[in-house]
Design an enzyme around this catalytic site. Structure first.
Site, short mmCIF file in Angstrom:
data_model
loop_
_atom_site.label_atom_id
_atom_site.label_comp_id
_atom_site.label_asym_id
_atom_site.label_seq_id
_atom_site.Cartn_x
_atom_site.Cartn_y
_atom_site.Cartn_z
CG ASN A 174 49.39 15.67 90.98
OD1 ASN A 174 50.43 15.66 90.32
ND2 ASN A 174 48.21 15.68 90.42
CG ASP B 139 50.80 29.43 74.52
OD1 ASP B 139 50.43 29.77 73.38
OD2 ASP B 139 51.95 29.05 74.79
CG ASP C 157 50.51 28.30 69.00
OD1 ASP C 157 51.67 28.11 69.37
OD2 ASP C 157 49.90 27.54 68.21
CD GLU D 183 54.98 30.20 67.70
OE1 GLU D 183 55.86 29.36 67.91
OE2 GLU D 183 53.82 29.88 67.34
CG HIS E 272 57.49 25.35 73.89
ND1 HIS E 272 57.38 26.72 73.70
CD2 HIS E 272 56.50 24.80 73.14
CE1 HIS E 272 56.36 26.96 72.90
NE2 HIS E 272 55.82 25.82 72.55
CG ASP E 273 58.13 25.23 69.67
OD1 ASP E 273 57.64 24.19 70.15
OD2 ASP E 273 57.47 26.26 69.42
C1 NOJ Z 1 53.91 26.77 68.07
C2 NOJ Z 1 54.14 26.18 69.42
O1 NOJ Z 1 55.18 26.89 70.04
C3 NOJ Z 1 54.46 24.72 69.21
O2 NOJ Z 1 54.93 24.11 70.37
C4 NOJ Z 1 53.24 24.04 68.68
O3 NOJ Z 1 53.55 22.71 68.37
C5 NOJ Z 1 52.72 24.74 67.42
N1 NOJ Z 1 52.72 26.16 67.52
C6 NOJ Z 1 51.32 24.32 67.13
O4 NOJ Z 1 50.45 24.88 68.07
#
Ligand code: NOJ
Length: 538
Positions: A25, A100, A202, A265, A327-328
């Site tokens: 969009n 998630d 998470d 995770e 993504h981390d």
């Molecule tokens: C793990 C997630 O992968 C990360 O991106 C996030 O900042 C932290 N947990 C806090 O939720």
């Protein structure tokens, strides 16, 4: 006879960071309709499930990992109806959808926290973790936030500190409170009832904290220059007693629906990770195996050790999994270079266990460095060198403006890679030797060879220290994977007589039948070989 297998065992998971996938969009941020429009691409690629990083309402202090409503969709991403439509369209294409789930903390703007901070006696007060100041008025203990600074924030109005293991805008929920547990389990039900196929949960390792709030010990090995978040050992914050009861409850809830999955995770060493499968395999289906994203060195010998150590540590019948990026963490093609990333893609997709692929890694996308002024990640604001923005750059769809992520003239929320005209889906689809076509071919071979999804794993000894060779076997079918982690030609010897059929080379050309006694690998080459049925062990 083998047991029937679940989709999350034989399938491949693809992680989408929704902000960065496709902006439908024109606001510079990816969204659910954008994802829906690319489901055919994902089917073409050959993955089986998509996991979406958070799509819930959020002030975006941590880009959706700070939630203000667990049962809705952020308008930036679309509506609940868009989510339902995405789910339906994914299912029509035989793709699973994993959300998630962020149980450890909410946003400080969540109505629960807004209530909790009103007074010490508010009915939501105990939903979060509050402590009196230390005698000197400072924080109650030495715990530090994973994003930098103290993990405690003073609340002026009620004169207590609240705990935030992550950002100050992410207060930790109190999982010792039964109402919190039940409410969060209801959140899971809300989405499972809608038909989602499971959750990536998470920050599980920090869900419970020490009941006595003891100081964390200082890491004796820490030295200046080491990551700030390793200065203390998170002894009293991580993997606390009581976790496994909660995991069992989460699993029982999930099992009350059919064919759903829980992925955890958990950044933990193997001996603390494995118990999360549960003694009766009644906890997390797939506790993420992050060895490949945390390994300090990337060499054939250390990779082999990691694989063997993991295989040996797995409880009986527990299902393995492998992760190369998320993504981390720095993208694999940045960590090891594009050449070796091809090899590594072969590794990921031929090991025993469920692979998770991070969006864009199939193209060989690399981190996109950016100046501090353009950083959004809360980690980057305190510590720019640890910013996670570079690994979240927009997906590269084609060679047009903004790589086709958002319309020309719109500014994408993060800069697009400068090399996007070479590395993008459209261009790579036309190049049989591209990273994308290699990934697709690997996924294709994986799907059509039960050896690669269901077969056993066995390392094959080598003299060459730079090569990692292993065998996958299922009934009388065998595949060999030979990976050369050096820039030079190598010869590996395989314990087979006879010949093998080269199914794939990371270099894009295939020789067909080759003798197995001596296999030649070019620099950074990986070969996937199917052993001819008539070949005998040497
Ligand atoms: C793990 C997630 O992968 C990360 O991106 C996030 O900042 C932290 N947990 C806090 O939720």
């Amino acid at each position: 006879m083998t047991q029937p297998h679940f989709w999350w065992q034989t399938g491949v998971i693809y992680q989408i960071y929704p902000r960065s996938f496709l902006d439908s969009n024109g606001d510079g941020v990816g969204d659910l309709p954008g994802i829906a429009s690319k489901l055919d691409y994902l089917r073409w690629l050959g993955v089986d499930a998509i996991w979406l990083s958070p799509i819930y309402p959020s002030p975006m202090a941590d880009f959706g990992y700070d939630i203000t409503n667990y049962s809705d969709v952020h308008p930036l991403f679309g509506t609940l109806e868009d989510l339902d439509a995405l789910l339906q369209q994914a299912h029509q294409r035989d793709l699973k959808l994993i959300l998630d789930f962020v149980p450890n903390h909410t946003s400080d703007e969540h109505p629960w926290f807004q209530q909790a901070r009103q007074s010490r006696t508010n009915e939501k007060r105990d939903w979060y973790i509050w402590r009196d100041p230390a005698p000197d008025g400072g924080p109650p203990n030495n715990w530090s936030s994973r994003f930098g600074g103290s993990a405690w924030q003073f609340d002026e109005q009620t004169e207590q500190y609240y705990l935030h293991v992550y950002d100050v805008k992410q207060p930790d929920l109190n999982w010792r409170n039964q109402e919190v547990r039940q409410t969060m389990f209801d959140v899971m039900r809300f989405w499972l009832d809608r038909g989602v196929d499971g959750f990536r949960v998470d920050a599980l390792e920090v869900l419970l904290k020490d009941e006595q709030f003891r100081d964390n010990p200082v890491n004796p090995l820490w030295k200046p220059g080491d990551p700030f978040y390793t200065r203390l050992l998170e002894h009293y914050v991580v993997d606390q007693p009581g976790m496994h009861d909660i995991m069992q409850e989460m699993r029982a809830l999930t099992e009350s629906y059919s064919q759903r999955v829980l992925i955890g995770e958990l950044y933990l060493p193997l001996e603390r990770l494995m118990p999360y499968y549960g003694e009766q395999l009644d906890e997390i289906h797939l506790p993420f195996n992050f060895q490949f994203v945390t390994m300090p060195t990337w060499e054939a010998s250390t990779i082999r050790q990691a694989v063997e150590g993991y295989e040996a540590a797995l409880p009986q019948e527990a299902w393995p999994n492998w992760v190369l990026g998320n993504h981390d963490r720095t993208r694999i093609a940045t960590r090891v270079g594009r050449e070796q990333a091809r090899l590594t893609q072969m590794l990921l997709l031929t090991l025993r266990g469920t692979p998770t692929c991070y969006y864009g890694d199939e193209l060989g996308m690399q981190d996109v460095p950016l100046p501090r002024a353009l950083m959004h990640d809360p980690v980057g604001k305190n510590h720019p060198e640890y910013s996670r923005d570079p690994v979240r750059s927009p997906m590269q769809w084609d060679g047009s403006a903004n790589a086709g992520f958002c319309p020309a003239g719109v500014r994408p929320w993060l800069p697009v890679a400068s090399d996007y005209q070479t590395f993008n889906v459209a261009a790579e689809q036309h190049d049989p030797r591209s990273f994308l076509m290699l990934t697709r071919a690997l996924l294709d071979v994986r799907r059509s060879h039960s050896t690669l999804t269901l077969g056993s794993y066995q390392s094959v000894e080598q003299e060459s220290a730079t090569c990692f060779v292993y065998q996958r076997q299922y009934a009388d079918q065998r595949c060999l994977v030979a990976l050369n982690f050096s820039a030079h030609d190598q010869v590996v010897t395989l314990p087979e007589q006879g010949q093998g059929h080269v199914l794939l080379s990371t270099h894009g050309d295939c020789e067909g039948l080759i003798p197995l006694s001596e296999v030649h690998l070019r620099g950074n080459e990986g070969l996937l070989i199917e052993v001819e049925a008539s070949s005998l062990p040497g």
